[in-house]
Design a protein around this motif. Sequence first.
Motif, PDB file in Angstrom:
ATOM      1  N   THR A 154     -47.095-139.414  92.690  1.00 45.55           N
ATOM      2  CA  THR A 154     -47.429-139.488  91.263  1.00 45.55           C
ATOM      3  C   THR A 154     -47.818-138.131  90.690  1.00 45.55           C
ATOM      4  N   LEU A 155     -47.549-137.057  91.438  1.00 48.08           N
ATOM      5  CA  LEU A 155     -47.965-135.722  90.997  1.00 48.08           C
ATOM      6  C   LEU A 155     -46.781-134.893  90.518  1.00 48.08           C
ATOM      7  N   ASP A 156     -46.982-134.129  89.429  1.00 48.19           N
ATOM      8  CA  ASP A 156     -45.974-133.146  89.066  1.00 48.19           C
ATOM      9  C   ASP A 156     -46.231-131.887  89.898  1.00 48.19           C
ATOM     10  N   ILE A 157     -45.364-130.892  89.781  1.00 47.10           N
ATOM     11  CA  ILE A 157     -45.477-129.710  90.640  1.00 47.10           C
ATOM     12  C   ILE A 157     -46.808-128.965  90.451  1.00 47.10           C
ATOM     13  N   PRO A 158     -47.239-128.690  89.217  1.00 42.00           N
ATOM     14  CA  PRO A 158     -48.520-127.990  89.059  1.00 42.00           C
ATOM     15  C   PRO A 158     -49.694-128.757  89.681  1.00 42.00           C
ATOM     16  N   SER A 159     -49.717-130.089  89.518  1.00 39.65           N
ATOM     17  CA  SER A 159     -50.798-130.900  90.070  1.00 39.65           C
ATOM     18  C   SER A 159     -50.753-130.909  91.598  1.00 39.65           C
ATOM     19  N   ALA A 160     -49.552-131.003  92.155  1.00 42.78           N
ATOM     20  CA  ALA A 160     -49.401-130.996  93.609  1.00 42.78           C
ATOM     21  C   ALA A 160     -49.830-129.647  94.180  1.00 42.78           C
ATOM     22  N   PHE A 161     -49.464-128.564  93.485  1.00 40.20           N
ATOM     23  CA  PHE A 161     -49.853-127.239  93.956  1.00 40.20           C
ATOM     24  C   PHE A 161     -51.369-127.062  93.897  1.00 40.20           C
ATOM     25  N   ALA A 162     -51.986-127.536  92.827  1.00 37.77           N
ATOM     26  CA  ALA A 162     -53.440-127.439  92.703  1.00 37.77           C
ATOM     27  C   ALA A 162     -54.123-128.189  93.845  1.00 37.77           C
ATOM     28  N   ALA A 163     -53.590-129.354  94.184  1.00 37.51           N
ATOM     29  CA  ALA A 163     -54.162-130.145  95.279  1.00 37.51           C
ATOM     30  C   ALA A 163     -53.976-129.434  96.612  1.00 37.51           C
ATOM     31  N   ALA A 164     -52.787-128.861  96.818  1.00 36.74           N
ATOM     32  CA  ALA A 164     -52.507-128.146  98.074  1.00 36.74           C
ATOM     33  C   ALA A 164     -53.404-126.916  98.198  1.00 36.74           C
ATOM     34  N   LEU A 165     -53.551-126.200  97.111  1.00 28.07           N
ATOM     35  CA  LEU A 165     -54.385-124.998  97.119  1.00 28.07           C
ATOM     36  C   LEU A 165     -55.835-125.356  97.427  1.00 28.07           C
ATOM     37  N   SER A 166     -56.310-126.464  96.879  1.00 29.70           N
ATOM     38  CA  SER A 166     -57.663-126.922  97.145  1.00 29.70           C
ATOM     39  C   SER A 166     -57.864-127.231  98.612  1.00 29.70           C
ATOM     40  N   ILE A 167     -56.836-127.850  99.237  1.00 28.72           N
ATOM     41  CA  ILE A 167     -56.909-128.180 100.665  1.00 28.72           C
ATOM     42  C   ILE A 167     -56.999-126.902 101.499  1.00 28.72           C
ATOM     43  N   VAL A 168     -56.147-125.925 101.183  1.00 27.92           N
ATOM     44  CA  VAL A 168     -56.135-124.679 101.950  1.00 27.92           C
ATOM     45  C   VAL A 168     -57.457-123.930 101.773  1.00 27.92           C
ATOM     46  N   GLU A 169     -57.960-123.874 100.545  1.00 33.29           N
ATOM     47  CA  GLU A 169     -59.210-123.171 100.295  1.00 33.29           C
ATOM     48  C   GLU A 169     -60.378-123.841 101.020  1.00 33.29           C
ATOM     49  N   ALA A 170     -60.366-125.152 101.092  1.00 32.20           N
ATOM     50  CA  ALA A 170     -61.410-125.870 101.806  1.00 32.20           C
ATOM     51  C   ALA A 170     -61.372-125.524 103.292  1.00 32.20           C
ATOM     52  N   ARG A 171     -60.169-125.421 103.844  1.00 28.30           N
ATOM     53  CA  ARG A 171     -60.028-125.059 105.254  1.00 28.30           C
ATOM     54  C   ARG A 171     -60.473-123.616 105.490  1.00 28.30           C
ATOM     55  N   ARG A 172     -60.143-122.741 104.558  1.00 30.76           N
ATOM     56  CA  ARG A 172     -60.563-121.333 104.690  1.00 30.76           C
ATOM     57  C   ARG A 172     -62.087-121.203 104.644  1.00 30.76           C
ATOM     58  N   ALA A 173     -62.693-122.103 103.901  1.00 29.06           N
ATOM     59  CA  ALA A 173     -64.156-122.069 103.774  1.00 29.06           C
ATOM     60  C   ALA A 173     -64.846-122.816 104.914  1.00 29.06           C
ATOM     61  N   GLY A 174     -64.017-123.350 105.800  1.00 31.96           N
ATOM     62  CA  GLY A 174     -64.577-124.045 106.951  1.00 31.96           C
ATOM     63  C   GLY A 174     -64.775-125.526 106.744  1.00 31.96           C
ATOM     64  N   GLY A 175     -64.187-126.060 105.648  1.00 34.91           N
ATOM     65  CA  GLY A 175     -64.350-127.477 105.364  1.00 34.91           C
ATOM     66  C   GLY A 175     -63.329-128.348 106.043  1.00 34.91           C
TER      67      GLY A 175
END
Length: 206
Positions: A185-206
């Motif tokens: 149900t996501l368009d490309i910008p929304s999917a990218f925002a979600a993916a970026l959030s996941i990667v940033e959380a992992r980088r922060a140790g989450g």
Amino acid sequence: MIIAIDGPAASGKGTLARRLAAHYGLPHLDTGLLYRAVAARCLGRLDDEAASEDAARTLDVATLDPEALRTAELGEAASVVAARPSVRAALLALQHRFAAQPGGAVLDGRDIGTVICPKAEAKLFVTATPEVRAARRFRELEGRGEPATFEAVLADIRKRDARDSARSSAPLVKADDAVLLDTSTLDIPSAFAAALSIVEARRAGG
């Protein structure tokens, strides 16, 4: 930093991988193109496993032509050769070298988080319903002028899902430590925002 993105055909993993690579300034490898390139070199003899293994062993990433390789015929053929352990083994070192570049890399495919880069800092498993993925692929083929029907594309998607998930060598499965991202149900910008959030959380140790 290594970002591993896995998922079935037309889930959006390639688009997200390219955007994440651009965002972080990392090299990107669409590993599906490797199998498409192997299939392209063996199209007239797909039943010849030795020929597909030889094509895999002599493959040069620098020669890949993404546009020429993204046809429906090569997508189906790639799924056939990718099920062969000898082909996957021949391409393993190539993918390891790509991932080992200074600074890291982004790789997308079907066994990145489980086989190619099991220690990747960030792992995503990108998916969507078969119907949504078929609609995306159908629009893509239609845009290229390739003859296709939605029903045929959906049948092909389901067939490839079954083959990729059931193969004995490196089947398509979500790594235990990968984060699931459903893009249905996501368009490309929304999917990218979600993916970026996941990667940033992992980088922060989450």
